[in-house]
Motif scaffolding. Structure first.
Motif, PDB file in Angstrom:
ATOM      1  N   VAL A 390       0.868  -1.182   0.000  1.00  0.00           N
ATOM      2  CA  VAL A 390       0.000   0.000   0.000  1.00  0.00           C
ATOM      3  C   VAL A 390       0.909   1.238   0.000  1.00  0.00           C
ATOM      4  CG1 VAL A 390      -1.959  -1.078   1.179  1.00  0.00           C
ATOM      5  CG2 VAL A 390      -0.128  -0.098   2.542  1.00  0.00           C
ATOM      6  N   PRO A 391       0.358   2.434  -0.277  1.00  0.00           N
ATOM      7  CA  PRO A 391       1.203   3.630  -0.274  1.00  0.00           C
ATOM      8  C   PRO A 391       1.935   3.772   1.060  1.00  0.00           C
ATOM      9  CG  PRO A 391      -0.984   4.135  -1.091  1.00  0.00           C
ATOM     10  CD  PRO A 391      -1.024   2.709  -0.633  1.00  0.00           C
ATOM     11  N   GLU A 392       3.234   4.149   0.967  1.00  0.00           N
ATOM     12  CA  GLU A 392       4.044   4.180   2.193  1.00  0.00           C
ATOM     13  C   GLU A 392       3.986   5.543   2.888  1.00  0.00           C
ATOM     14  OE1 GLU A 392       7.619   1.091   2.031  1.00  0.00           O
ATOM     15  OE2 GLU A 392       7.754   2.607   0.463  1.00  0.00           O
ATOM     16  N   THR A 393       2.961   5.731   3.699  1.00  0.00           N
ATOM     17  CA  THR A 393       2.906   6.931   4.542  1.00  0.00           C
ATOM     18  C   THR A 393       4.086   6.883   5.511  1.00  0.00           C
ATOM     19  OG1 THR A 393       0.517   6.700   4.436  1.00  0.00           O
ATOM     20  CG2 THR A 393       1.377   8.240   6.081  1.00  0.00           C
ATOM     21  N   PHE A 394       4.369   5.668   5.989  1.00  0.00           N
ATOM     22  CA  PHE A 394       5.481   5.449   6.922  1.00  0.00           C
ATOM     23  C   PHE A 394       6.461   4.497   6.253  1.00  0.00           C
ATOM     24  CE2 PHE A 394       1.455   5.629   9.368  1.00  0.00           C
ATOM     25  CZ  PHE A 394       1.627   6.887   9.921  1.00  0.00           C
ATOM     26  N   LYS A 395       7.727   4.886   6.246  1.00  0.00           N
ATOM     27  CA  LYS A 395       8.716   4.049   5.572  1.00  0.00           C
ATOM     28  C   LYS A 395       9.823   3.677   6.557  1.00  0.00           C
ATOM     29  CE  LYS A 395      11.143   4.115   1.220  1.00  0.00           C
ATOM     30  NZ  LYS A 395      11.379   4.871   0.028  1.00  0.00           N
ATOM     31  N   LEU A 396      10.049   2.398   6.713  1.00  0.00           N
ATOM     32  CA  LEU A 396      11.086   1.944   7.646  1.00  0.00           C
ATOM     33  C   LEU A 396      12.453   2.139   7.000  1.00  0.00           C
ATOM     34  CD1 LEU A 396      11.333   0.421  10.396  1.00  0.00           C
ATOM     35  CD2 LEU A 396      11.505  -1.670   9.037  1.00  0.00           C
ATOM     36  N   THR A 397      13.351   2.854   7.683  1.00  0.00           N
ATOM     37  CA  THR A 397      14.688   3.050   7.125  1.00  0.00           C
ATOM     38  C   THR A 397      15.660   2.045   7.734  1.00  0.00           C
ATOM     39  OG1 THR A 397      14.121   5.385   7.107  1.00  0.00           O
ATOM     40  CG2 THR A 397      16.396   4.850   6.576  1.00  0.00           C
ATOM     41  N   VAL A 488      13.644 -10.159  13.212  1.00  0.00           N
ATOM     42  CA  VAL A 488      13.285  -8.951  13.958  1.00  0.00           C
ATOM     43  C   VAL A 488      12.939  -7.834  12.964  1.00  0.00           C
ATOM     44  CG1 VAL A 488      14.058  -7.257  15.658  1.00  0.00           C
ATOM     45  CG2 VAL A 488      14.709  -9.653  15.908  1.00  0.00           C
ATOM     46  N   GLU A 489      13.726  -7.753  11.886  1.00  0.00           N
ATOM     47  CA  GLU A 489      13.412  -6.760  10.855  1.00  0.00           C
ATOM     48  C   GLU A 489      12.069  -7.094  10.185  1.00  0.00           C
ATOM     49  OE1 GLU A 489      16.338  -4.764   7.870  1.00  0.00           O
ATOM     50  OE2 GLU A 489      15.339  -6.394   6.814  1.00  0.00           O
ATOM     51  N   ALA A 490      11.820  -8.391   9.946  1.00  0.00           N
ATOM     52  CA  ALA A 490      10.525  -8.791   9.361  1.00  0.00           C
ATOM     53  C   ALA A 490       9.384  -8.370  10.279  1.00  0.00           C
ATOM     54  CB  ALA A 490      10.498 -10.309   9.135  1.00  0.00           C
ATOM     55  N   SER A 491       9.611  -8.473  11.601  1.00  0.00           N
ATOM     56  CA  SER A 491       8.578  -8.064  12.570  1.00  0.00           C
ATOM     57  C   SER A 491       8.306  -6.568  12.446  1.00  0.00           C
ATOM     58  CB  SER A 491       9.035  -8.356  14.000  1.00  0.00           C
ATOM     59  OG  SER A 491       9.421  -9.699  14.125  1.00  0.00           O
ATOM     60  N   ALA A 492       9.387  -5.787  12.309  1.00  0.00           N
ATOM     61  CA  ALA A 492       9.232  -4.334  12.179  1.00  0.00           C
ATOM     62  C   ALA A 492       8.489  -3.994  10.890  1.00  0.00           C
ATOM     63  CB  ALA A 492      10.606  -3.667  12.188  1.00  0.00           C
ATOM     64  N   LYS A 493       8.859  -4.687   9.809  1.00  0.00           N
ATOM     65  CA  LYS A 493       8.204  -4.396   8.508  1.00  0.00           C
ATOM     66  C   LYS A 493       6.701  -4.686   8.590  1.00  0.00           C
ATOM     67  CE  LYS A 493      11.810  -5.156   5.067  1.00  0.00           C
ATOM     68  NZ  LYS A 493      12.268  -6.056   4.007  1.00  0.00           N
ATOM     69  N   ALA A 494       6.354  -5.792   9.250  1.00  0.00           N
ATOM     70  CA  ALA A 494       4.933  -6.151   9.352  1.00  0.00           C
ATOM     71  C   ALA A 494       4.166  -5.079  10.116  1.00  0.00           C
ATOM     72  CB  ALA A 494       4.799  -7.514  10.035  1.00  0.00           C
ATOM     73  N   TYR A 495       4.780  -4.555  11.185  1.00  0.00           N
ATOM     74  CA  TYR A 495       4.087  -3.549  12.014  1.00  0.00           C
ATOM     75  C   TYR A 495       3.911  -2.248  11.242  1.00  0.00           C
ATOM     76  CZ  TYR A 495       2.488  -2.493  16.770  1.00  0.00           C
ATOM     77  OH  TYR A 495       1.722  -2.238  17.875  1.00  0.00           O
ATOM     78  N   VAL A 496       4.961  -1.873  10.509  1.00  0.00           N
ATOM     79  CA  VAL A 496       4.875  -0.635   9.720  1.00  0.00           C
ATOM     80  C   VAL A 496       3.814  -0.802   8.619  1.00  0.00           C
ATOM     81  CG1 VAL A 496       6.144   0.897   8.156  1.00  0.00           C
ATOM     82  CG2 VAL A 496       7.225   0.089  10.258  1.00  0.00           C
ATOM     83  N   GLU A 497       3.744  -2.006   8.054  1.00  0.00           N
ATOM     84  CA  GLU A 497       2.728  -2.278   7.022  1.00  0.00           C
ATOM     85  C   GLU A 497       1.307  -2.140   7.596  1.00  0.00           C
ATOM     86  OE1 GLU A 497       3.261  -2.569   3.928  1.00  0.00           O
ATOM     87  OE2 GLU A 497       1.688  -3.785   3.005  1.00  0.00           O
ATOM     88  N   MET A 499       0.495  -0.101   9.975  1.00  0.00           N
ATOM     89  CA  MET A 499       0.274   1.355  10.092  1.00  0.00           C
ATOM     90  C   MET A 499      -0.081   1.942   8.720  1.00  0.00           C
ATOM     91  SD  MET A 499       1.418   2.251  13.243  1.00  0.00           S
ATOM     92  CE  MET A 499       2.268   1.546  14.616  1.00  0.00           C
ATOM     93  N   ASN A 500       0.629   1.478   7.677  1.00  0.00           N
ATOM     94  CA  ASN A 500       0.350   2.002   6.336  1.00  0.00           C
ATOM     95  C   ASN A 500      -1.042   1.615   5.865  1.00  0.00           C
ATOM     96  OD1 ASN A 500       2.619   3.540   5.632  1.00  0.00           O
ATOM     97  ND2 ASN A 500       3.828   1.681   5.317  1.00  0.00           N
ATOM     98  N   LYS A 501      -1.452   0.383   6.195  1.00  0.00           N
ATOM     99  CA  LYS A 501      -2.800  -0.039   5.797  1.00  0.00           C
ATOM    100  C   LYS A 501      -3.851   0.802   6.531  1.00  0.00           C
ATOM    101  CE  LYS A 501      -2.361  -4.755   4.142  1.00  0.00           C
ATOM    102  NZ  LYS A 501      -2.711  -6.158   4.337  1.00  0.00           N
ATOM    103  N   LEU A 502      -3.586   1.078   7.802  1.00  0.00           N
ATOM    104  CA  LEU A 502      -4.534   1.906   8.556  1.00  0.00           C
ATOM    105  C   LEU A 502      -4.583   3.303   7.957  1.00  0.00           C
ATOM    106  CD1 LEU A 502      -3.637   0.716  12.142  1.00  0.00           C
ATOM    107  CD2 LEU A 502      -5.906   0.575  11.105  1.00  0.00           C
ATOM    108  N   ALA A 503      -3.390   3.843   7.611  1.00  0.00           N
ATOM    109  CA  ALA A 503      -3.347   5.187   7.029  1.00  0.00           C
ATOM    110  C   ALA A 503      -4.091   5.216   5.695  1.00  0.00           C
ATOM    111  CB  ALA A 503      -1.907   5.630   6.845  1.00  0.00           C
ATOM    112  N   ALA A 504      -4.122   4.062   4.994  1.00  0.00           N
ATOM    113  CA  ALA A 504      -4.821   3.996   3.701  1.00  0.00           C
ATOM    114  C   ALA A 504      -6.304   3.665   3.889  1.00  0.00           C
ATOM    115  CB  ALA A 504      -4.151   2.949   2.810  1.00  0.00           C
ATOM    116  N   GLY A 505      -6.743   3.580   5.148  1.00  0.00           N
ATOM    117  CA  GLY A 505      -8.172   3.322   5.413  1.00  0.00           C
ATOM    118  C   GLY A 505      -8.566   1.881   5.202  1.00  0.00           C
ATOM    119  N   LEU A 506      -7.595   0.959   5.226  1.00  0.00           N
ATOM    120  CA  LEU A 506      -7.933  -0.446   5.001  1.00  0.00           C
ATOM    121  C   LEU A 506      -8.227  -1.146   6.331  1.00  0.00           C
ATOM    122  CD1 LEU A 506      -5.248  -1.273   2.314  1.00  0.00           C
ATOM    123  CD2 LEU A 506      -7.649  -0.690   1.977  1.00  0.00           C
TER     124      LEU A 506
END
Ligand code: KIV
Ligand code: ZN
Length: 527
Positions: A390-397, A488-497, A499-506
């Protein structure tokens, strides 16, 4: 050899699984894969249940000819005018539309839920079929809770609905109560009592409350049913529905018993199972027949010795037949974009748009830097993530953490939040908890984690880790997944995803009607 029609209801009955929240794009992706798999009918949803359901059925219907011009798209409708009109409107763009209408026929449902006399139920069923028939030629009628209905009453309502124009008659064991011999006998008895059933398709629809869904469906086929309703991975209400992959492989592997074939491209089974599992967040148990991780694994020395000498000693079907070519080295770090595109095509992804291939190629290159070998399973996992991006309102660096015995876990997370580079540190019960706290501070969103699952894609120490999380934000529940060689990075990516889905109203909100809930609610108000 007669052909059994496979009616897939993953997007309707399967979507009624507790905790499953599919958005429109995910439903369209699953529908596309079902068409590629070769199912005869896709039950795309229950259009009257909500605007979202209507829209996804409409979109799947409109696109149905593209992937497979022979696929029928069905929309569910109770035996009510409003439901049928709504289903007809949603199916307008389908090359082959089907209205699937139903009413309950068991004494307990007719009395307690509908408060209708049997004669009134027959009248409603006939009216519903006639109305559906005024919109489409292909009409299916289901007698809900047929498994606990009086067979003589079923014969009466089926004779009446066939006379009204139904082209498929479905005999659901809605509550998964029947045994295989009872179900087989019920179907046989119906053919004896209503010979006109030979002129239409008779369908099975079995739930798995006692673990008999697949066995009951196959008993129905043995008794003459020509359509089986099932879901990928057997997902569905309560204990689920009959599992499509098990039905198909039983018919395929034991042609000597059933003497039937299907249209299913069995090599697409594994991929479809993975896609549905990933999108629904419903993890497939390792020992699940056909598609579980262990379904083709041989652990004991005696078995291993046997399969090395002759694979048939312990394998009744080959892993390749169901599309499990995991472990095959597809590409390496020196492969170019053109070779990458070619290998995507070989894996069945011929129609991905250029921008998605560009993004995937970048992810593939990153993966090559971190893994010694990249397999077809890895590539499939990357493509599956891409299709739900989904569109990345939040992007994990980046994520960094310190943890260990006797050390308070602490994490530092860097992210781009709406384009602004930010950094936060936090402590937690463990590295994942610490990272999740830091992400919440950075995004300002506080979630309640409802489930967290981890699995490996492929085998070996450098296998990709796939983390699947379901989290709640206020009244919305969202499922997302993260993929990395570092769990651990996969866990972070899932959580950020998430947040992005919520930001996209999903996601699904508490106020959104759920198909099953609304069936009961509307019928209760009518009772
Ligand atoms: O289980 C059931 O009875 C159903 C019907 C709506 C076909 O899902
Ligand atoms: Zn059902």
């Amino acid at each position: 050899m007669a052909r059994i029609k496979i009616f897939d209801t993953t997007l309707r009955d399967g979507e009624q699984s507790p905790g499953v929240t599919l958005n429109n794009r995910e439903k369209r992706e699953i529908a596309r894969q079902l068409a590629r798999l070769g199912v005869d009918v896709i039950e795309a949803g229950f259009p009257v249940a909500s605007e979202g359901d209507f829209e996804s059925v409409r979109q799947i219907a409109a696109a149905s000819g593209e992937e497979n011009p022979n696929v029928v798209v069905a929309g569910l409708a109770r035996a009510h005018r409003g439901d049928i009109e709504r289903a007809a409107a949603a199916l307008e763009g389908a090359t082959k539309p089907r209205i699937h209408t139903f009413i309950a026929t068991s004494p307990i449902h007719m009395d307690k839920k509908l408060a209708l006399e049997p004669a009134q139920v027959v009248e409603r069923a006939v009216e519903a079929v006639k109305l559906a028939k005024s919109f489409v030629d292909d009409v299916e009628f289901s007698a809900e809770d047929a498994g606990r209905s009086d067979p003589a009453f079923l014969a009466e309502i089926f004779a009446a609905t066939v006379a009204a124009g139904a082209t498929t008659i479905n005999v659901p064991d809605t509550v998964g109560y029947m045994t295989p011999w009872e179900y087989g006998r019920l179907i046989e008895g119906l053919f004896e009592a209503v010979p006109q059933l030979r002129d239409v398709d008779v369908s099975t629809h079995c739930h798995d409350d006692l673990g008999f869904a697949v066995a009951n469906s196959l008993a129905g086929v043995k008794a003459g049913a020509t359509q089986v309703e099932c879901t990928i991975n057997g997902i569905g209400e309560r204990a689920g529905n009959a599992s499509l992959e098990e039905i198909v492989m039983a018919l395929e592997t034991r042609k000597d018993v059933w003497g039937h074939e299907t249209n299913i491209q069995t090599r697409e089974l594994y991929r479809t199972s993975r896609l549905v599992s990933m999108m629904t967040g419903m993890v497939v148990p390792p020992n699940k027949a056909v598609v579980g991780d262990n379904a083709f694994a041989h652990e004991s020395g005696i078995h291993q010795d046997g399969v090395i000498k002759a694979i048939e000693t312990y394998e009744i079907m080959s892993a390749e037949t169901v599309g499990r070519d995991a472990g095959v080295l597809v590409m390496g770090k020196h492969s170019g974009r053109r070779a990458f595109r070619k290998s995507l095509e070989d894996l069945g992804y011929a129609t991905l748009p250029d921008d998605e291939v560009d993004h995937l190629f970048k992810e593939f290159k990153d993966l090559c830097d971190r893994k010694t070998s990249v397999t077809s399973d890895d590539i499939r996992a990357l493509v599956d993530s891409e299709t739900t991006r989904v569109p990345e309102t939040f992007k994990l660096t980046s994520v960094q953490f310190q943890s260990g015995t006797g050390v308070t876990p602490v994490a530092t997370v860097r992210m781009e939040v709406r384009g602004e580079a930010l950094e936060e540190a936090a402590v937690g019960d463990g590295p994942v908890d610490a990272i999740y706290h830091a992400i919440e501070r950075l995004t300002g969103m506080h979630l309640r984690l409802e489930s967290y699952e981890i699995r490996s894609v492929g085998h070996g120490k450098d296998a990709l880790g796939e983390v699947s999380v379901r989290a709640r934000h206020e009244d919305r529940v969202v499922h997302a997944r993260g993929l990395s060689t570092d769990v651990v990075e996969a866990s972070a990516k899932a959580y950020v995803e998430v947040m992005n889905k919520l930001a996209a109203g999903l996601g699904r909100g508490a106020g959104d009607p759920h198909p099953s809930a609304s069936v009961d609610a509307v019928e209760a108000t009518q009772a």
